[in-house]
Design a protein around this motif. Structure first.
Motif, PDB file in Angstrom:
ATOM      1  N   ILE A  94      51.477  62.349  64.760  1.00  0.00           N
ATOM      2  CA  ILE A  94      51.675  60.899  64.700  1.00  0.00           C
ATOM      3  C   ILE A  94      51.765  60.302  66.103  1.00  0.00           C
ATOM      4  N   GLN A  95      52.451  61.000  66.994  1.00  0.00           N
ATOM      5  CA  GLN A  95      52.631  60.463  68.360  1.00  0.00           C
ATOM      6  C   GLN A  95      51.288  60.317  69.071  1.00  0.00           C
ATOM      7  N   GLU A  96      50.406  61.301  68.867  1.00  0.00           N
ATOM      8  CA  GLU A  96      49.108  61.266  69.539  1.00  0.00           C
ATOM      9  C   GLU A  96      48.052  60.548  68.708  1.00  0.00           C
ATOM     10  N   LYS A  97      48.393  60.120  67.505  1.00  0.00           N
ATOM     11  CA  LYS A  97      47.460  59.432  66.598  1.00  0.00           C
ATOM     12  C   LYS A  97      46.196  60.277  66.409  1.00  0.00           C
ATOM     13  N   HIS A  98      46.401  61.491  65.989  1.00  0.00           N
ATOM     14  CA  HIS A  98      45.298  62.438  65.864  1.00  0.00           C
ATOM     15  C   HIS A  98      45.541  63.357  64.673  1.00  0.00           C
ATOM     16  N   SER A  99      44.457  63.676  63.984  1.00  0.00           N
ATOM     17  CA  SER A  99      44.516  64.618  62.876  1.00  0.00           C
ATOM     18  C   SER A  99      43.324  65.554  62.965  1.00  0.00           C
ATOM     19  N   SER A 100      43.503  66.749  62.455  1.00  0.00           N
ATOM     20  CA  SER A 100      42.411  67.717  62.391  1.00  0.00           C
ATOM     21  C   SER A 100      42.316  68.292  60.988  1.00  0.00           C
ATOM     22  N   LEU A 101      41.085  68.574  60.596  1.00  0.00           N
ATOM     23  CA  LEU A 101      40.813  69.295  59.352  1.00  0.00           C
ATOM     24  C   LEU A 101      40.162  70.615  59.734  1.00  0.00           C
ATOM     25  N   HIS A 102      40.756  71.692  59.286  1.00  0.00           N
ATOM     26  CA  HIS A 102      40.219  73.018  59.575  1.00  0.00           C
ATOM     27  C   HIS A 102      39.718  73.654  58.283  1.00  0.00           C
ATOM     28  N   ILE A 103      38.602  74.359  58.401  1.00  0.00           N
ATOM     29  CA  ILE A 103      38.086  75.154  57.288  1.00  0.00           C
ATOM     30  C   ILE A 103      37.976  76.588  57.778  1.00  0.00           C
ATOM     31  N   THR A 104      38.696  77.476  57.126  1.00  0.00           N
ATOM     32  CA  THR A 104      38.617  78.884  57.500  1.00  0.00           C
ATOM     33  C   THR A 104      37.572  79.583  56.626  1.00  0.00           C
ATOM     34  N   ALA A 105      36.929  80.610  57.194  1.00  0.00           N
ATOM     35  CA  ALA A 105      35.926  81.397  56.452  1.00  0.00           C
ATOM     36  C   ALA A 105      34.951  80.481  55.724  1.00  0.00           C
ATOM     37  N   SER A 106      34.267  79.637  56.496  1.00  0.00           N
ATOM     38  CA  SER A 106      33.394  78.623  55.893  1.00  0.00           C
ATOM     39  C   SER A 106      32.303  79.262  55.032  1.00  0.00           C
ATOM     40  N   HIS A 107      31.872  78.476  54.047  1.00  0.00           N
ATOM     41  CA  HIS A 107      30.901  78.930  53.049  1.00  0.00           C
ATOM     42  C   HIS A 107      29.874  77.816  52.857  1.00  0.00           C
ATOM     43  N   PRO A 108      28.629  78.180  52.516  1.00  0.00           N
ATOM     44  CA  PRO A 108      27.626  77.120  52.302  1.00  0.00           C
ATOM     45  C   PRO A 108      28.067  76.023  51.331  1.00  0.00           C
ATOM     46  N   ARG A 109      28.907  76.349  50.363  1.00  0.00           N
ATOM     47  CA  ARG A 109      29.342  75.306  49.419  1.00  0.00           C
ATOM     48  C   ARG A 109      30.289  74.297  50.074  1.00  0.00           C
ATOM     49  N   ASP A 110      30.743  74.582  51.296  1.00  0.00           N
ATOM     50  CA  ASP A 110      31.553  73.610  52.040  1.00  0.00           C
ATOM     51  C   ASP A 110      30.682  72.510  52.659  1.00  0.00           C
ATOM     52  N   SER A 111      29.374  72.685  52.609  1.00  0.00           N
ATOM     53  CA  SER A 111      28.465  71.688  53.188  1.00  0.00           C
ATOM     54  C   SER A 111      28.654  70.349  52.479  1.00  0.00           C
ATOM     55  N   ALA A 112      28.997  69.338  53.253  1.00  0.00           N
ATOM     56  CA  ALA A 112      29.307  68.017  52.709  1.00  0.00           C
ATOM     57  C   ALA A 112      29.602  67.102  53.892  1.00  0.00           C
ATOM     58  N   VAL A 113      29.885  65.847  53.591  1.00  0.00           N
ATOM     59  CA  VAL A 113      30.393  64.923  54.610  1.00  0.00           C
ATOM     60  C   VAL A 113      31.909  64.848  54.453  1.00  0.00           C
ATOM     61  N   TYR A 114      32.608  65.016  55.541  1.00  0.00           N
ATOM     62  CA  TYR A 114      34.074  64.948  55.546  1.00  0.00           C
ATOM     63  C   TYR A 114      34.492  63.654  56.230  1.00  0.00           C
ATOM     64  N   ILE A 115      35.321  62.899  55.542  1.00  0.00           N
ATOM     65  CA  ILE A 115      35.685  61.562  56.006  1.00  0.00           C
ATOM     66  C   ILE A 115      37.191  61.478  56.189  1.00  0.00           C
ATOM     67  N   CYS A 116      37.579  60.944  57.324  1.00  0.00           N
ATOM     68  CA  CYS A 116      38.980  60.660  57.609  1.00  0.00           C
ATOM     69  C   CYS A 116      39.221  59.179  57.316  1.00  0.00           C
ATOM     70  N   ALA A 117      40.333  58.857  56.695  1.00  0.00           N
ATOM     71  CA  ALA A 117      40.652  57.461  56.394  1.00  0.00           C
ATOM     72  C   ALA A 117      42.153  57.252  56.544  1.00  0.00           C
TER      73      ALA A 117
END
Lengths: 114, 111
Positions: free
Chosen positions: B65-88
């Motif tokens: 919150i202090q840095e106004k930053h977020s991350s999304l991590h995906i471990t052991a990625s797989h082709p079915r993870d293919s998509a658009v990821y949106i932060c809101a």
């Protein structure tokens, strides 16, 4: 399937025609949102309802756009005198007010104005 | 400048790789959402968080919150993870819960 449905899924129309889209939210959800998404961009807020009251409209919503939610259930979004710039995906989302307002999105209506 | 910025805009990974998508925002918020959008339009909520870290399966979301930053991590990625990821984000000034979206990160995971 999130439980939110939209109809139609696709609409092709000629410039100048009127179009109307429908959104059916999850039944116990009192808030309903309309967003618009153009290709390669994130969605943008258009308007939202709490029950039947339209509480906020974006400046993106010109006077050619009107939205209703007459009984606090389904909602309609009408675009009059469509323009090519209206071509976009129109997304509906619903939620129940509370501490955690997770929004459930419908599949969207893709509008193409020729 | 957009109120919500994501990086990278496009990402190609090999199956099994660890993936990170970043989101920075410039407004005070009450919550941050990570969403997934598959071709054809459907958007699914992955996480909603206002502090700390959440984990669901191979997905992890963090927020500072202090840095106004977020991350999304995906471990052991797989082709079915293919998509658009949106932060809101939901602005803290906004009582209506409307979302302000980033432009999305298009992820392609190759087998």
């Amino acid at each position: 399937d999130t439980g939110v449905s939209q109809d139609p899924r696709h609409k092709i129309t000629k410039r100048g025609q009127n179009v109307t889209f429908r959104c059916d939210p999850i039944s116990e959800h009192n808030r309903l949102y309309w967003y618009r998404q153009t290709l390669g961009q994130g969605p943008e807020f258009l308007t939202y309802f709490q029950n039947e009251a339209q509480l906020e409209k974006s400046r993106l919503l010109s006077d050619r756009f009107s939205a209703e939610r007459p009984k606090g259930s389904f909602s309609t979004l009408e675009i009059q005198r469509t323009e090519q710039g209206d071509s976009a995906m129109y997304l509906c989302a619903s939620t129940r007010t509370g501490n955690y307002n997770e929004q459930f999105f419908g599949p969207g209506t893709r509008l193409t104005v020729l | 400048k957009n109120e919500v910025e994501q990086s990278p805009q496009n990402l190609t990974a090999q199956e099994g790789e660890f993936i990170t998508i970043n989101c920075s925002y410039s407004v005070g918020i009450s919550a941050l959402h990570w969403l997934q959008q598959h071709p054809g339009g459907g958007i699914v909520s992955l996480f909603m968080l206002s502090s700390g870290k959440k984990k669901h399966g191979r997905l992890i979301a963090t927020i500072n919150i202090q840095e106004k930053h977020s991350s999304l991590h995906i471990t052991a990625s797989h082709p079915r993870d293919s998509a658009v990821y949106i932060c809101a984000v939901e602005g803290s000034y906004n009582q209506g819960g409307k979302l302000i979206f980033g432009q999305g990160t298009e992820l392609s995971v190759k087998p």
